[in-house]
Scaffold this active site. Sequence first.
Site, PDB file in Angstrom:
ATOM      1  N   ASP A   1     -74.947  28.654 -63.636  1.00 41.67           N
ATOM      2  CA  ASP A   1     -75.621  29.071 -62.400  1.00 41.67           C
ATOM      3  C   ASP A   1     -77.140  29.109 -62.586  1.00 41.67           C
ATOM      4  OD1 ASP A   1     -75.752  29.879 -59.776  1.00 41.67           O
ATOM      5  OD2 ASP A   1     -75.387  32.006 -60.207  1.00 41.67           O
TER       6      ASP A   1
ATOM      7  N   ARG B   1     -83.922  21.449 -54.856  1.00 42.18           N
ATOM      8  CA  ARG B   1     -82.776  22.043 -55.566  1.00 42.18           C
ATOM      9  C   ARG B   1     -82.002  21.015 -56.389  1.00 42.18           C
ATOM     10  NH1 ARG B   1     -80.521  26.745 -54.362  1.00 42.18           N
ATOM     11  NH2 ARG B   1     -78.471  25.844 -54.807  1.00 42.18           N
TER      12      ARG B   1
ATOM     13  N   SER C   1     -67.435  35.210 -58.993  1.00 45.34           N
ATOM     14  CA  SER C   1     -67.419  34.118 -58.015  1.00 45.34           C
ATOM     15  C   SER C   1     -66.131  33.281 -58.037  1.00 45.34           C
ATOM     16  CB  SER C   1     -68.655  33.218 -58.185  1.00 45.34           C
ATOM     17  OG  SER C   1     -69.839  33.965 -58.024  1.00 45.34           O
TER      18      SER C   1
ATOM     19  N   TRP D   1     -68.491  24.117 -50.731  1.00 44.54           N
ATOM     20  CA  TRP D   1     -68.517  23.226 -49.557  1.00 44.54           C
ATOM     21  C   TRP D   1     -69.350  23.831 -48.437  1.00 44.54           C
ATOM     22  CZ3 TRP D   1     -66.703  18.557 -50.610  1.00 44.54           C
ATOM     23  CH2 TRP D   1     -65.691  18.410 -51.573  1.00 44.54           C
TER      24      TRP D   1
ATOM     25  N   THR E   1     -64.610  26.096 -54.672  1.00 46.17           N
ATOM     26  CA  THR E   1     -64.051  25.865 -53.333  1.00 46.17           C
ATOM     27  C   THR E   1     -64.991  26.400 -52.253  1.00 46.17           C
ATOM     28  OG1 THR E   1     -62.747  27.878 -53.712  1.00 46.17           O
ATOM     29  CG2 THR E   1     -61.586  25.794 -53.951  1.00 46.17           C
TER      30      THR E   1
ATOM     31  N   ASN F   1     -79.354  26.597 -61.083  1.00 49.04           N
ATOM     32  CA  ASN F   1     -80.023  25.294 -60.965  1.00 49.04           C
ATOM     33  C   ASN F   1     -81.051  25.288 -59.843  1.00 49.04           C
ATOM     34  OD1 ASN F   1     -78.188  24.539 -62.883  1.00 49.04           O
ATOM     35  ND2 ASN F   1     -76.991  23.198 -61.548  1.00 49.04           N
TER      36      ASN F   1
ATOM     37  N   LEU G   1     -61.920  19.171 -79.187  1.00 43.13           N
ATOM     38  CA  LEU G   1     -62.379  20.162 -78.203  1.00 43.13           C
ATOM     39  C   LEU G   1     -61.804  19.751 -76.862  1.00 43.13           C
ATOM     40  CD1 LEU G   1     -64.392  22.481 -77.246  1.00 43.13           C
ATOM     41  CD2 LEU G   1     -66.028  20.636 -76.803  1.00 43.13           C
TER      42      LEU G   1
ATOM     43  N   ARG H   1     -82.674  27.833 -58.438  1.00 40.69           N
ATOM     44  CA  ARG H   1     -83.843  28.663 -58.754  1.00 40.69           C
ATOM     45  C   ARG H   1     -84.732  27.998 -59.802  1.00 40.69           C
ATOM     46  NH1 ARG H   1     -80.255  33.696 -59.820  1.00 40.69           N
ATOM     47  NH2 ARG H   1     -78.667  32.082 -59.476  1.00 40.69           N
TER      48      ARG H   1
ATOM     49  N   HIS I   1     -79.923  20.522 -60.362  1.00 41.18           N
ATOM     50  CA  HIS I   1     -78.593  20.050 -60.768  1.00 41.18           C
ATOM     51  C   HIS I   1     -78.727  18.936 -61.806  1.00 41.18           C
ATOM     52  CE1 HIS I   1     -77.040  22.589 -57.711  1.00 41.18           C
ATOM     53  NE2 HIS I   1     -77.382  21.824 -56.681  1.00 41.18           N
TER      54      HIS I   1
HETATM   55  C1  IPE Z   1     -70.605  29.662 -58.902  1.00 39.62           C
HETATM   56  O1  IPE Z   1     -71.953  29.656 -58.578  1.00 39.62           O
HETATM   57  C2  IPE Z   1     -70.065  28.269 -58.826  1.00 39.62           C
HETATM   58  C3  IPE Z   1     -70.607  27.332 -59.818  1.00 39.62           C
HETATM   59  C4  IPE Z   1     -71.424  27.600 -60.781  1.00 39.62           C
HETATM   60  C5  IPE Z   1     -70.146  25.975 -59.671  1.00 39.62           C
HETATM   61  P1  IPE Z   1     -72.480  29.964 -57.092  1.00 39.62           P
HETATM   62  O2  IPE Z   1     -73.955  29.914 -57.171  1.00 39.62           O
HETATM   63  O3  IPE Z   1     -71.822  29.077 -56.131  1.00 39.62           O
HETATM   64  O4  IPE Z   1     -71.947  31.458 -56.858  1.00 39.62           O
HETATM   65  P2  IPE Z   1     -72.472  32.581 -55.859  1.00 39.62           P
HETATM   66  O5  IPE Z   1     -72.468  31.976 -54.488  1.00 39.62           O
HETATM   67  O6  IPE Z   1     -73.845  32.947 -56.289  1.00 39.62           O
HETATM   68  O7  IPE Z   1     -71.502  33.718 -56.018  1.00 39.62           O
HETATM   69  C1  IPE Z   2     -75.246  26.279 -59.979  1.00 38.48           C
HETATM   70  O1  IPE Z   2     -76.558  26.420 -59.564  1.00 38.48           O
HETATM   71  C2  IPE Z   2     -74.685  24.924 -59.624  1.00 38.48           C
HETATM   72  C3  IPE Z   2     -73.656  24.939 -58.565  1.00 38.48           C
HETATM   73  C4  IPE Z   2     -73.182  25.997 -57.973  1.00 38.48           C
HETATM   74  C5  IPE Z   2     -73.117  23.648 -58.157  1.00 38.48           C
HETATM   75  P1  IPE Z   2     -76.917  26.867 -58.096  1.00 38.48           P
HETATM   76  O2  IPE Z   2     -77.049  25.654 -57.260  1.00 38.48           O
HETATM   77  O3  IPE Z   2     -75.943  27.878 -57.601  1.00 38.48           O
HETATM   78  O4  IPE Z   2     -78.340  27.535 -58.313  1.00 38.48           O
HETATM   79  P2  IPE Z   2     -78.893  28.872 -57.641  1.00 38.48           P
HETATM   80  O5  IPE Z   2     -77.882  29.944 -57.922  1.00 38.48           O
HETATM   81  O6  IPE Z   2     -79.030  28.594 -56.185  1.00 38.48           O
HETATM   82  O7  IPE Z   2     -80.192  29.113 -58.327  1.00 38.48           O
HETATM   83 MG    MG Z   3     -75.841  29.891 -57.729  1.00 38.13          MG
END
Ligand code: IPE
Ligand code: IPE
Ligand code: MG
Length: 255
Positions: free
Chosen positions: A26, A39, A201, A75, A72, A28, A138, A30, A43
Amino acid sequence: MDGPGLCERHGLDPSRLPAHVALIMDGNGRWANRQGLPRNAGHEAGEAALFDTVEGALELGLTDLTVYAFSTENWRRPPSEVRFLLNFNESLLLRRAGELDERQVRVRFIGRRGRPVPKRLVRLIEDTEARTARHRRLTLRIAFNYGARAELADAAQRAADDVAAGRLVTVDEAALAARLADPEMPDVDLLVRTSGEQRISNYLLWQAAYAELVFAETLWPDFDREELARAVAIYQARDRRFGTAMDTPADHPDG
Ligand code: IPE
Ligand code: IPE
Ligand code: MG
């Protein structure tokens, strides 16, 4: 010449490594914001973090690593970001499945494979799984279109179908566990979430029932094998009890 290995650098006890580490990648968005980038650039930057972490897992000798790539609930993001993530995951598999194969990494996916996941991506997922199926060094599980509630609902539906067909008598823990997305997946020992958020999450709710939780401030694109080893060091300092009582000191009257 090689310097001290990852275990040694972090003072890890090689006999007490977590077998299964699960990551919530999590932060990416930010990370990208802080660089003044869109954004999606975050990724993209997460790819190097993932592959360095896989190298760290190989170096430490972990047997199972599971990463959350797309939930899920993801989306619900803007269509342009969803489209980017679908294409990005496809391109990542196309470009890097060979490398994982060479490194003797078995790749498996957990998550629903029906609509709206594009058929082309599902085919690539199946190809990657088949191509790496023989490896045991692995197992890298990628949670894609994954949600633990969907997984548990699917397992309950399968159990109900099996009861109706007379193939199953009692829906107990073993019966449900055998109907999860990957029944071979061991319980999670260590669950790491990056970016400072302290929530699950909808990730691996069944498998992480007794996982040690570590929340790192690092944003995912800045994560690497050293950060993985740091989380393992925190794990090794914890006292896992699984519901038992703490050790009673020998000189205690009850001891
Ligand atoms: C959880 O991150 C899902 C993934 C890392 C793929 P999110 O960024 O989607 O979760 P929330 O919305 O902050 O709970
Ligand atoms: C995690 O980073 C990647 C996915 C959920 C696909 P985010 O895209 O959730 O990044 P933040 O949480 O908005 O910084
Ligand atoms: Mg996130």
